[in-house]
Write a protein that holds these residues in place. Structure first.
Motif, short mmCIF file in Angstrom:
data_model
loop_
_atom_site.label_atom_id
_atom_site.label_comp_id
_atom_site.label_asym_id
_atom_site.label_seq_id
_atom_site.Cartn_x
_atom_site.Cartn_y
_atom_site.Cartn_z
N VAL B 184 0.85 -1.19 0.00
CA VAL B 184 0.00 0.00 0.00
C VAL B 184 0.89 1.24 0.00
CG1 VAL B 184 -1.80 1.25 1.23
CG2 VAL B 184 -1.75 -1.24 1.32
N ALA B 185 0.70 2.08 -0.99
CA ALA B 185 1.44 3.35 -1.05
C ALA B 185 0.48 4.48 -0.75
CB ALA B 185 2.07 3.54 -2.42
N GLY B 186 0.98 5.50 -0.10
CA GLY B 186 0.09 6.61 0.22
C GLY B 186 0.82 7.83 0.71
N LEU B 187 0.06 8.79 1.16
CA LEU B 187 0.66 9.98 1.75
C LEU B 187 -0.14 10.38 2.97
CD1 LEU B 187 -0.03 13.08 -0.52
CD2 LEU B 187 -1.19 10.94 -0.79
N SER B 188 0.44 11.27 3.73
CA SER B 188 -0.14 11.64 5.01
C SER B 188 -0.38 13.13 5.03
CB SER B 188 0.84 11.23 6.12
OG SER B 188 0.61 11.98 7.27
N ASN B 189 -1.34 13.54 5.87
CA ASN B 189 -1.59 14.98 5.98
C ASN B 189 -0.58 15.65 6.89
OD1 ASN B 189 -2.42 13.95 8.42
ND2 ASN B 189 -4.31 15.13 8.52
N GLU B 190 0.29 14.86 7.50
CA GLU B 190 1.26 15.45 8.41
C GLU B 190 2.66 15.34 7.84
OE1 GLU B 190 0.75 14.17 12.38
OE2 GLU B 190 -0.96 15.48 12.69
N GLU B 191 3.45 14.41 8.36
CA GLU B 191 4.82 14.34 7.89
C GLU B 191 4.85 14.06 6.39
OE1 GLU B 191 6.63 11.31 10.63
OE2 GLU B 191 4.52 11.51 11.10
N PHE B 192 5.71 14.79 5.72
CA PHE B 192 5.79 14.59 4.29
C PHE B 192 6.83 13.51 4.02
CE2 PHE B 192 6.83 15.59 -0.09
CZ PHE B 192 5.56 15.69 -0.59
N SER B 193 6.37 12.27 4.10
CA SER B 193 7.30 11.18 3.87
C SER B 193 6.56 10.10 3.13
CB SER B 193 7.83 10.65 5.20
OG SER B 193 6.78 10.07 5.93
N SER B 194 7.31 9.14 2.70
CA SER B 194 6.72 8.07 1.93
C SER B 194 6.96 6.77 2.67
CB SER B 194 7.35 8.03 0.55
OG SER B 194 6.69 7.10 -0.24
#
Lengths: 292, 368
Positions: B184-194
């Motif tokens: 599962v790949a995604g992004l977060s509303n907080e830390e900008f990391s992968s």
């Protein structure tokens, strides 16, 4: 193609129940035919537009600071009521001081980044434009111009979870200052430790930080590592954090290395690390602990 | 840690079939619930095998009509092909306002469209933001009392106002089945990391998370990180090819992704700026493996898999005359391709947009 649903036929009526509730503003055509005859239009049905009076507003737009770094990474928009997921893309834009839309400055959605209540939308600036040396950065330039202003506009047309638009458009304008390209260094923070139990702990950061991440990643613990009860507050510039402990304790401040500033630099690493600069090398510690 | 729950979808996102069916023919459809940051696994009853390929003209109109909404109110958010029947399952965000919600539409190889009744299917779900991560030892406590969900709680004789995990939200950009697990790949509303999450199925509440960074080594000077937008497995499940906004293509070896340390991918191609990759698939033609990348702005691109292994990480800036765009790629003359999914190793089902409506088409390797 027919619409999903079920028919109930009685002697004098045919009743159709759609599989999904009808959306306001949708138009349907009912067709029918006699045995052996061609299909023909029997009726048209238009579902009325919603007449609900809109009451949803934008409460705040972050960052709340007056001046943002030119390599700003994100905005957050807080709404007074849940918003419909998927309607944000077309209704959020960045404009410069002349009112011109900064095309390509925002990271394309979907996916839209909502919190659990769908009241807080995180809007990322296009990282390819921020990161030095990447082709979008080289060709189109960074999204924000130092010395100008940037305005995030949330158009009234964004729909809340009931399908109504906002009461009004919302804007937040910030001056654009110099980019920030260094790690957050908590050891450089100015900490005023309380000298008696009635005094607050006051921490002045070395730069404005991301509000949500301060609330998540800066914690006050006692010497035994247990959370200390108290009330915290952040100023508008997200540069000064005041914490009033409920009890007299020997306090320590634990800063998670994932804490970020407005440009996405964390305690751990620079967002856009220059491999030739030793000070840009990251740290491996999970947290930085400040003690008296 | 209630990571396993029987549940249905609240929002539409990427979908993926597990490639193997049970002995009884049951297939598992994974559906990403992007708003809830969860993956729901639906068990679908056996379907009759088919070798036919799907072709549906006026797909957008037909899907909207089926769901009883206007064209603009039915948006495709994901596509997967049933491993046995070759029926195409579309994940649709339908409607608006209070009536908005997700729907899964099945398109049979005979061209028929039907609504998949998700509530009738056995399902389990996995909540990403509640999953314990190996490196996550922090207490998710927020002490300033400003979060509406905060609750008074007594700890060591002191009452604290504590909110738990109030703000961090993940969203899901891509799913892939690699080496027997769900990625599962995604992004977060907080830390900008992968973070690439590997989740075993059946869900047991745990996930392996590997933080992945890419050297955006256009010029070997700045290291950055970015969320993955699309991904697929290739090289017989030994590697993952991932694509990012603006648009580097990066290879990860599966044996690197152990959840232990930060993994740096190898940037093997730069597809060009102001572009968003849509979908990535791998297929075989004349005994050779190729990858296809569909894009928001660029044409459909074809990349020979063999070239990835021998491509050094890109190191020269775009601004310099001797820069390289990496592995060779070929622009294919199939305009408007957005979503793609494998029908088998030699055929790809695509959604193709001609500017007026969309169509579902199947490309054979010989056409690609």
């Amino acid at each position: 193609m027919t619409t999903a649903g079920s028919w109930e036929i009685s002697e004098d009526a045919a009743r159709f129940t759609p599989r999904f509730a009808a959306a306001p503003g949708t138009r349907y055509v009912v067709i029918g035919r006699e045995p052996g005859q061609a299909w023909r239009e029997v009726a048209r049905v238009a579902v009325p537009e919603s007449d609900r009076v809109s009451s949803t507003i934008v409460e705040t737009i972050e960052p709340s600071v007056n001046s943002v770094p030119a390599n700003l990474l994100r905005f957050a928009v807080n709404f007074s009521a849940p918003i419909e997921e998927g309607s944000a893309t077309a209704h959020v834009r960045l404009v410069d001081e002349t009112g011109a839309i900064l095309a390509g400055a925002l990271l394309e959605m979907p996916p839209e980044l909502w919190d659990r209540d769908r009241r807080r939308l995180t809007v990322l600036l296009e990282p390819g434009r921020i990161k030095r040396g990447l082709r979008p950065n080289a060709e189109a330039g960074p999204p924000l111009r130092e010395g100008g202003t940037v305005t995030l506009v949330v158009a009234a047309g964004i729909r809340d979870a009931e399908g109504s638009p906002l009461v009004s458009e919302a804007r937040r304008t910030c001056r654009v200052g110099a980019p920030i390209r260094s790690r957050i260094d908590p050891t450089k923070w100015d900490v005023r430790w309380p000298s008696n139990p009635s005094e607050p702990l006051v921490v002045s950061f070395d730069r404005p930080l991301d509000r949500a991440l301060v609330q998540r990643y800066v914690r006050v613990l006692d010497r035994g590592g247990n959370p200390v009860a108290g009330q915290g507050s952040l100023d508008n510039e997200v540069q000064r954090w005041t914490f009033t402990p409920a009890v007299a304790e020997e306090l320590t401040i634990h800063v998670d290395a994932r804490l970020e500033d407005l440009a996405g630099n964390s305690v751990r690493r620079v967002f856009d690390r220059d491999l030739h600069l030793a000070e840009d090398d990251g740290i491996n510690a999970a947290e930085v602990v400040l003690t008296r | 840690m209630p990571s396993i729950a029987t549940s249905t979808l609240l929002s539409a996102g990427p979908v993926l079939f597990a490639p193997d069916t049970s002995s009884g023919g049951t297939a598992v459809l994974f559906a990403a619930d992007v708003a809830r940051a969860a993956i729901v696994a639906f068990e679908l009853p056996a379907e009759a095998p088919s070798d036919s390929a799907v072709t549906v003209e006026h797909l957008g109109t037909k899907v909207a009509t089926l769901l009883g909404v206007e064209r603009a109110d039915a948006v495709i958010r994901g596509m997967a092909v049933h491993p046995v029947s070759h029926a195409v399952y579309l994940s649709i965000a339908r409607g608006r306002g209070a009536e908005a919600g997700p729907a899964i539409v099945r398109v049979g190889t005979d061209g028929s469209l039907s609504v998949v009744e998700l509530e009738d299917l056995p399902s389990t779900s996995f909540a990403l933001d509640d999953a314990p991560a190996a490196d996550d030892e922090r207490l998710d406590h927020w002490l300033d009392g400003s979060d509406p969900s905060s609750q008074p709680r007594e700890i060591h004789g002191v009452t604290l106002n504590i909110a738990q995990v109030p703000v961090q939200r993940s969203s899901i950009t891509g799913l892939a089945w690699v080496g027997g697990t769900l990625f599962v790949a995604g992004l977060s509303n907080e830390e900008f990391s992968s973070r690439l999450r590997q989740i075993a199925y059946p869900f047991d509440g745990t996930a392996t998370e590997t933080s992945v960074e890419i050297f955006h080594v256009d010029h070997g000077k700045y290291e950055t990180q970015s969320p993955i937008r699309a991904l697929t497995s290739f090289d017989n499940g030994r590697s993952i090819l991932a694509s990012y906004t603006c648009t580097p293509v990066v290879q990860f070896s599966l044996d690197q992704l152990t959840g232990e340390s930060l993994v740096r991918g190898r940037t093997v191609a730069e597809l060009g700026p102001m572009n968003q990759p849509f979908s990535l698939v791998s297929y075989d033609r004349d005994g050779e493996e190729f990858l296809l990348v569909s894009n928001t702005r660029h044409p459909l691109l074809k990349i020979p898999a063999a070239s990835i292994a021998v491509q050094d990480a890109l190191t020269v800036p775009m601004s310099e005359p001797d820069h390289s765009l990496g592995i060779p790629r070929e622009n294919l003359d199939h305009p408007g391709v957005t979503w793609m999914a494998n029908l088998d190793r030699g055929s790809i089902v695509v959604v193709q947009d001609d500017g007026v409506d969309t169509a579902l088409r199947t490309f054979r390797a010989a056409d690609l």
